[in-house]
Design a protein around this motif. Structure first.
Motif, PDB file in Angstrom:
ATOM      1  N   GLU A 218       0.933  -1.333   0.264  1.00  0.00           N
ATOM      2  CA  GLU A 218      -0.662   0.132   0.097  1.00  0.00           C
ATOM      3  C   GLU A 218       1.281   1.079  -0.063  1.00  0.00           C
ATOM      4  O   GLU A 218       0.756   2.097  -0.781  1.00  0.00           O
ATOM      5  CB  GLU A 218      -0.955  -0.152   1.298  1.00  0.00           C
TER       6      GLU A 218
ATOM      7  N   SER B 291      -8.357   7.474   2.363  1.00  0.00           N
ATOM      8  CA  SER B 291      -8.082   6.217   2.238  1.00  0.00           C
ATOM      9  C   SER B 291      -7.071   5.823   4.094  1.00  0.00           C
ATOM     10  O   SER B 291      -6.708   4.953   3.998  1.00  0.00           O
ATOM     11  CB  SER B 291      -7.104   6.239   1.091  1.00  0.00           C
TER      12      SER B 291
ATOM     13  N   THR C 222     -14.104  -3.970  -4.688  1.00  0.00           N
ATOM     14  CA  THR C 222     -12.568  -3.192  -5.134  1.00  0.00           C
ATOM     15  C   THR C 222     -12.654  -1.862  -5.780  1.00  0.00           C
ATOM     16  O   THR C 222     -11.879  -0.805  -5.621  1.00  0.00           O
ATOM     17  CB  THR C 222     -11.905  -4.381  -6.066  1.00  0.00           C
TER      18      THR C 222
ATOM     19  N   ARG D 160     -13.613   1.689  -3.697  1.00  0.00           N
ATOM     20  CA  ARG D 160     -12.773   1.690  -2.556  1.00  0.00           C
ATOM     21  C   ARG D 160     -12.228   2.318  -3.492  1.00  0.00           C
ATOM     22  O   ARG D 160     -10.940   2.849  -2.923  1.00  0.00           O
ATOM     23  CB  ARG D 160     -12.078   0.576  -1.407  1.00  0.00           C
ATOM     24  N   TYR D 161     -11.280   1.743  -4.262  1.00  0.00           N
ATOM     25  CA  TYR D 161     -10.482   1.921  -5.586  1.00  0.00           C
ATOM     26  C   TYR D 161     -10.091   2.687  -6.789  1.00  0.00           C
ATOM     27  O   TYR D 161      -9.378   2.849  -7.359  1.00  0.00           O
ATOM     28  CB  TYR D 161      -8.888   0.364  -5.353  1.00  0.00           C
TER      29      TYR D 161
ATOM     30  N   TYR E 233      -9.048   5.754  -8.191  1.00  0.00           N
ATOM     31  CA  TYR E 233      -7.660   5.750  -7.999  1.00  0.00           C
ATOM     32  C   TYR E 233      -6.780   5.493  -9.550  1.00  0.00           C
ATOM     33  O   TYR E 233      -5.809   6.327 -10.751  1.00  0.00           O
ATOM     34  CB  TYR E 233      -6.881   4.502  -6.740  1.00  0.00           C
TER      35      TYR E 233
END
Length: 554
Positions: A171, A219, A352, A355-356, A359
């Motif tokens: 991470e 995050s 997923t 959350r990401y 990004y």
């Protein structure tokens, strides 16, 4: 919600250890909503058999305003192994985990955005809790989550120590790479915006700054690294997301697509939407309720629709390549933004993409947008240079006009005086231009002017400058150092060049140049006066004189 008299659900004990370094809790743990939010762990333990526990799955869970969310599981861990519980969401207000040690005493651990990260039981990006160590018996763990605004379907995973370390190292690398890219692009955008006074780059810089800051705050990275001891900043960072970044995106897209060209009312509508989003964010910071957050999310959804509409219009209507590239660059973020927005509205569970996804989309989007803005800036600067050049250039011959020559002459005279050297100026007139126009027509006369300019360009060297300064007059500036002999030679070259036949002119037609030559600087004469003196010398020459070159001061 099921009545408390119903039989509770049941899950088996989780046996940790072996080759697998992790174990998900979805489907292997139970949850219960405490609507009042005042039950203690002792109360929950005492009423365990009668509470309406349900199997925890990855699905949207209703929020309980003013209440608390409990989930529990039972696990055994091998002696000598450190295991941890990790919740994969960084924005819960208050999270606690309880279990009884071998002596029957409660072990309490806490985390959450209302606590300083440095005070967490296991500091880090995500709420993490240590399981009982060196205790082979089945241990029952209770987790209490309190957050009126967030969906409570975040994944919960049991991880062995090396898995936790590997996950955190991975991470840190990924978030570091993302933050580094965002910081580099943001800095470059602000530098370009300030250096070239470009609103597009300034708006883009603000957008990337708020987008990256909001994502990193959401995050847990900012709380972990920038203000681990200041929990108040956590709430501020979380409240700014996603409204502040959305407002900046609206402004950025408005700047590059210019909806005012289509409708003044549409342009004012975009401004009104930006103001509404920022006002909703301000209310959410002050009030901090589920309703205020829903208002921000709804306005964010409307803003995404407005951004999509402006980009689609720009893509279809604009013939400029950079606008179409900007529209395509926004596509990944517009698509991925649907998932966290849907999760915030409780339409989908945590996964997923929620959350990401943003990004990954931003990593694709930001370089494309920066390149498109760079193309836009270069096109704008090129247009400005062309406009400036046209304002200083004769449109027929392409040579600088009188004002451009005078400015250059002023600089050359100052340099020559400072270096105590000589520069020079040639005045050139096409003395047979009237005869050409009378015999061959106006078109031939214009071609003669163009051919004369071409001859003067070819006879000029290095830093010399040829310019058109009258209807049929030209001037050639020779930069220092210049000798009288070199000036005479150059004047002869100019006269000889006009006598050459060229394909652009009718057969047997040549240009007759009269030339005056002056060594400079001349005391008390500035650039304009010097040029006028040389042009006056041309007026004093007899048009039919055989002597075509007249030295003025040597």
């Amino acid at each position: 919600m099921a009545a408390e008299t119903e039989a509770p659900a049941h899950v088996s004990t989780i046996a940790l250890g072996g080759e697998t370094a992790w174990a998900p809790l979805n489907g292997r743990s139970l949850y219960w909503f405490d609507a009042a939010g005042n039950s203690t762990v002792d109360n929950v333990e005492a009423r365990f058999a009668t509470l309406p526990w349900q199997v925890r799955k990855r699905e949207p869970h209703d929020r309980v305003l003013g209440g608390a969310y409990w989930f529990q599981f039972e696990a055994t861990a091998p002696v000598g192994e450190h295991w941890y519980l990790e919740l994969n969401t960084a924005f819960y207000d208050h999270v606690e985990m309880f279990y009884r040690d071998r002596r029957g005493n409660w072990v309490v651990q806490q985390s959450g955005t209302t606590h300083a990260v440095s005070d967490w039981s296991v500091p880090g990006r995500l709420p993490t809790f240590a399981l009982a160590f060196d205790d082979p018996r089945p241990v029952r763990y209770y987790v209490r989550v309190q957050d009126d605004r967030a969906d409570l379907s975040a994944p919960a995973t049991l991880l062995r120590e090396e898995a936790v370390q590997a996950s955190r190292e991975r991470e840190q690398f990924l978030f570091g790479a993302y933050f580094g890219l965002a910081a580099l692009i943001t800095a470059a955008a602000f530098v370009n915006g300030l250096l070239y006074r470009d609103r597009g780059f300034l708006a883009f810089g603000l957008y990337t700054l708020l987008l990256a800051a909001g994502q990193l705050g959401r995050s847990g990275v900012l709380a972990q690294h920038l203000w681990p001891g200041l929990p108040g900043w956590n709430g501020m960072a979380l409240a700014l997301w996603p409204g502040a970044a959305t407002a900046a995106a609206l402004w950025f897209v408005k700047v590059v697509t210019e909806p005012v060209r289509l409708s003044r009312a549409l342009d004012l509508g975009v401004w009104a939407l930006i103001a509404a989003v920022l006002a909703a964010v301000a209310v959410d910071i002050v009030v901090v309720t589920r309703v205020s957050m829903l208002l921000v999310l709804v306005l964010t959804g409307l803003s995404l629709l407005a951004i999509t509409a402006m980009l689609a219009w720009g893509f279809v209507d604009s013939k400029e390549h950079h606008v179409r590239m900007l529209a395509l660059g926004f596509v990944p973020v517009l698509l991925m933004a649907i998932f966290p927005l849907s999760r915030g509205l409780g339409l989908v569970p945590s996964n997923t993409l929620t959350r990401y996804g943003l990004y990954f989309a931003a990593v694709i989007e930001l370089p494309i947008l920066f390149y498109a803005l760079h193309r836009r800036l270069m096109a704008f600067r090129e247009a400005m240079l062309r406009a400036n050049a046209l304002s200083r250039t004769d449109p027929l011959t392409g040579l600088p006009h009188r004002r451009g020559l005078v400015e250059r002459l002023e600089s050359s005279l100052a340099h020559a005086r400072g270096q105590k050297q000589n520069c020079a100026l040639l005045g050139v007139r096409i003395s047979n231009l009237d005869a050409i126009a009378e015999e061959f027509g106006k078109e031939a006369a214009e071609k003669a002017l163009v051919v004369a300019a071409s001859h003067l360009r070819r006879t000029s060297v290095e830093f010399d400058m040829a310019a058109r300064v009258g209807e049929r007059e030209y001037a050639v500036l020779l930069e220092a150092p210049v000798t009288p002999q070199a000036l005479s030679s150059r004047a002869q070259q100019v006269v000889a060049s006009g006598l050459r036949q060229v394909d652009q002119l009718p057969a047997a037609l040549t240009l007759k140049f009269h030339v005056t030559a002056a060594i400079l600087p001349v005391p008390q004469l500035d650039g304009e006066a010097t040029l006028q003196w040389v042009m006056d010398g041309l007026n004093q020459m007899n048009q039919d004189a055989k002597k075509l070159i007249k030295p003025l001061n040597f």
